[in-house]
Enzyme design. Sequence first.
Site, short mmCIF file in Angstrom:
data_model
loop_
_atom_site.label_atom_id
_atom_site.label_comp_id
_atom_site.label_asym_id
_atom_site.label_seq_id
_atom_site.Cartn_x
_atom_site.Cartn_y
_atom_site.Cartn_z
N LEU A 80 7.02 54.29 57.47
CA LEU A 80 8.21 53.62 57.82
C LEU A 80 9.14 53.21 56.80
CD1 LEU A 80 6.70 52.10 61.12
CD2 LEU A 80 8.52 53.72 60.85
N PHE A 128 -0.54 50.00 56.21
CA PHE A 128 -0.05 51.33 55.93
C PHE A 128 0.99 51.70 56.28
CE2 PHE A 128 -2.16 52.14 59.85
CZ PHE A 128 -1.91 53.45 60.11
N LYS A 129 1.58 51.44 57.57
CA LYS A 129 2.59 51.99 58.34
C LYS A 129 3.91 51.80 57.34
CE LYS A 129 -0.20 51.90 61.94
NZ LYS A 129 0.27 51.53 63.02
N ASP A 130 3.95 51.07 56.26
CA ASP A 130 5.21 50.92 55.58
C ASP A 130 5.28 52.40 54.78
OD1 ASP A 130 5.91 48.37 55.84
OD2 ASP A 130 4.41 47.55 54.37
N THR A 177 2.82 48.93 63.37
CA THR A 177 3.96 49.73 63.70
C THR A 177 5.17 48.86 63.76
OG1 THR A 177 2.69 51.66 64.20
CG2 THR A 177 5.07 51.50 64.81
#
Length: 490
Positions: A117, A112-114, A147
């Site tokens: 980011l 989900f960090k994509d 992350t």
Amino acid sequence: MIYRSTRSANLEVSGASAIIQGLAPDGGLFVPKVFPEAFSKNELKKLLELSYQDLAGKILGRFLPDYTPEQLATIVKGAYGAQWDDAKIAPVTENKAGSYFLELFHGPTLAFKDIALQCLPRLMKTALFNQADNRDIVILTATSGDTGTAAMRGFQGLDKTRVIVFYPYQGVAPIQLKQMLSESKDNTVAIAIEGNFDQAQTKVKQIFNDQDMRKLLADHDFTFSSANSMNVGRLLPQVVYYFYAYGQLVARGDIAMGDPVNYSVPTGNFGDILAGYYAKKLGLPVGKLICASNKNNVLTDFFKTGHYDKNRDFYVTNSPSMDILVSSNLERLLFDISGDPDLVKGLMDQLKETGEYKLPDDLREKLSDFAADYATPEEIEGEIKRVYDESGYVIDPHTAVASLAAHRFTGNDAKTVVLSTASPYKFPETVYHAVSGQAVTEKGIPALKQLAELTGDLPASIKEFLGASAQEIVIPPSEMEAEVKRQLGL
């Protein structure tokens, strides 16, 4: 819109400046001085009919009016384009074993960090342009797994940026490690520390706030920023998918417009669930935000008692991205419910000095938007198995924490969306054992291939790094500042 620090009344900057700085100079986190006005019912209805990209532009525009609509359109078009393996970016499944799963892992690093980011580097680059800032940005961040890879991929090759990621040695999953090491090139590097995530994050904050270090950087035309969810530019893009999930349920007829929906969120650093809280403040019909923790259940105890206490055993679990005892973004919630920077600073000072603090009773009453639960490693595997047996759907260990919390929640009758924060292929050892009842023959890539044989083909983004190899750099936490200087040639 003006942003201010959670720890002082007179520290105010623009949204663009908040994104460039990452952390406030006083150690606090940037938040809107005045929270944006909530969307009306008519506005909300129109928003929920938009594509992901257009929805992201509208919501970011609410928080970042110093970016032009044209700039935001360019940013979201680049962030949510061909690098995603699903055109919806964040699709919601049909009901699976009692819950709907919001799949947030269709980006280039399968986590989900994509979502944030892929957006943050573009927000940051535009902020530098808008402010005519010619310094090189040093992205300094600690990661418990995802992350790091997402930041390195997001900033890969971006001019005038350097990315230095610290992670706990032997404290991330084998696939996460493989991904990070494969991204260590050009302007990005990942470095292991002999300690846990909290130690890495604490030291990163100390380096950020060291005035001598800041002066040294300034003398060489560098400035620090952060790519983790302490940076408000990382947090805001996450608000979008709560709205998008709700819109998908309405469009399918699973709920009626205006019905409350619960969101169960795997929670470590508290950024992801805080984005859901912000979505509710913007007018989204959120029922309960279920804060789902693993065996490091400091947040579960906090929401049940008002007592935050990190003085406890630290566990390395099968959901490593949640192996955290200091949840940094909780500070933003404390400021939101109190409006008192002196109180927040006092609580954070207590946490630093004694490892704990207690909320006043009047503030505890303002936490009613949240419920909390946690899962042990054994329960995590059991939930992966339950969901698979009942629906044929495979989830990763972090998603399983939230799925179990949703399954056990009895606080209301609203339908629940579980945030699925990573692909099961990132944690093949745990998932394979849970589903098959057998241990993998070998960890890492062989385990990945075993899981693929059981469940289907590998995602293309994993195939990209299967053959990559790199040597780990391992240092004690005490050498992190010296390592930053070495990496920057200072």
